[in-house]
Design a protein around this motif. Structure first.
Motif, mmCIF file in Angstrom:
data_model
loop_
_atom_site.group_PDB
_atom_site.id
_atom_site.type_symbol
_atom_site.label_atom_id
_atom_site.label_comp_id
_atom_site.label_asym_id
_atom_site.label_seq_id
_atom_site.Cartn_x
_atom_site.Cartn_y
_atom_site.Cartn_z
ATOM 1 N N TYR A 98 0.829 -1.203 0.000
ATOM 2 C CA TYR A 98 0.000 0.000 0.000
ATOM 3 C C TYR A 98 0.867 1.258 0.000
ATOM 4 C CZ TYR A 98 -3.282 3.541 1.576
ATOM 5 O OH TYR A 98 -4.026 4.679 1.675
ATOM 6 N N MET A 99 1.918 1.275 0.837
ATOM 7 C CA MET A 99 2.812 2.437 0.873
ATOM 8 C C MET A 99 3.511 2.628 -0.471
ATOM 9 S SD MET A 99 4.295 2.047 4.771
ATOM 10 C CE MET A 99 5.813 2.807 4.351
ATOM 11 N N PHE A 100 3.907 1.539 -1.123
ATOM 12 C CA PHE A 100 4.556 1.619 -2.429
ATOM 13 C C PHE A 100 3.609 2.196 -3.471
ATOM 14 C CE2 PHE A 100 5.583 -0.428 -6.529
ATOM 15 C CZ PHE A 100 6.840 0.119 -6.734
ATOM 16 N N LEU A 101 2.366 1.727 -3.482
ATOM 17 C CA LEU A 101 1.389 2.225 -4.458
ATOM 18 C C LEU A 101 1.047 3.693 -4.211
ATOM 19 C CD1 LEU A 101 -0.964 -0.873 -4.751
ATOM 20 C CD2 LEU A 101 0.771 -0.091 -6.381
ATOM 21 N N VAL A 102 0.946 4.089 -2.943
ATOM 22 C CA VAL A 102 0.692 5.500 -2.639
ATOM 23 C C VAL A 102 1.876 6.350 -3.076
ATOM 24 C CG1 VAL A 102 0.456 7.140 -0.724
ATOM 25 C CG2 VAL A 102 -0.957 5.109 -0.789
ATOM 26 N N GLY A 103 3.111 5.847 -2.891
ATOM 27 C CA GLY A 103 4.294 6.576 -3.343
ATOM 28 C C GLY A 103 4.324 6.756 -4.843
ATOM 29 N N ILE A 104 3.946 5.699 -5.577
ATOM 30 C CA ILE A 104 3.884 5.810 -7.050
ATOM 31 C C ILE A 104 2.814 6.819 -7.459
ATOM 32 C CG2 ILE A 104 3.208 4.554 -9.137
ATOM 33 C CD1 ILE A 104 4.688 2.159 -8.064
ATOM 34 N N TRP A 105 1.662 6.775 -6.783
ATOM 35 C CA TRP A 105 0.584 7.713 -7.113
ATOM 36 C C TRP A 105 0.999 9.152 -6.837
ATOM 37 C CZ3 TRP A 105 -3.658 7.947 -9.836
ATOM 38 C CH2 TRP A 105 -4.526 9.005 -9.642
ATOM 39 N N ASN A 106 1.668 9.405 -5.703
ATOM 40 C CA ASN A 106 2.075 10.769 -5.340
ATOM 41 C C ASN A 106 3.302 11.239 -6.104
ATOM 42 O OD1 ASN A 106 -0.018 11.092 -3.546
ATOM 43 N ND2 ASN A 106 1.161 10.338 -1.804
#
Length: 171
Positions: A98-106
């Motif tokens: 989840y943290m990785f996907l949020v980082g990619i999104w941001n």
């Protein structure tokens, strides 16, 4: 004592490459922070609001999931929680995913220019002339009594609002 320490640091950093001016060192060391400033109090208030806004939005999203505002999202979250209850060894990898996907999104919203002082967060763009005059006033004040009374009344109103907010949070 603070001024002497600040001047020693300023002399040392003035000899560095590139040299720093004494005003920059004074600002970085926050000399004179014991003097109250309306601009600084507004900036600190909005920094705290910005800090807690993420937790507040997460609690709102969790409330929307619990109230089934969006049935697809609520069902998906319940399925993920059920899987995590059945397989607790997946909790840590799920958090990291989840943290990785949020980082990619941001990543797409990253700043495109070099980092600098956030003028909106420091409340320097919306400062009033009287607030600047108050911040750079000497101690004890050199202003007439009516100006000091106006500042005192403004301070009381701000303190009343802060007291109301703290009371609401305590409730």
């Amino acid at each position: 004592m603070e001024e002497m320490a600040m001047s020693i640091v300023a002399v040392r950093l003035g000899c560095a490459e590139p040299p720093l001016w004494e005003e920059v060192v004074e600002y970085m060391l926050n000399v004179g922070s014991c003097i109250w400033s309306m601009r600084r109090s507004k900036a600190n208030f909005f920094i705290i609001v910005f800090l807690f806004s993420g937790m507040i939005s997460m609690s709102r999203r969790l409330g929307e999931v619990c109230q089934w505002k969006n049935p697809v999202t609520s069902a998906l979250v319940h399925v993920v929680f059920s899987i995590l209850i059945c397989y607790p060894e997946l909790i840590l990898p799920t958090i990291f995913l989840y943290m990785f996907l949020v980082g990619i999104w941001n990543y797409q919203f990253r700043p495109r220019h070099p980092p600098h002082t956030d003028t909106e967060l420091s409340w320097v763009e919306a400062v009033h002339r009287d607030e600047l005059d108050e911040e750079f006033d000497t101690f004890p004040t050199s202003k007439p009594q009516d100006v000091v009374m106006m500042r005192y009344d403004r301070l009381r109103s701000v303190a009343g609002r802060i007291q109301t907010v703290v009371g609401d949070m305590a409730t």
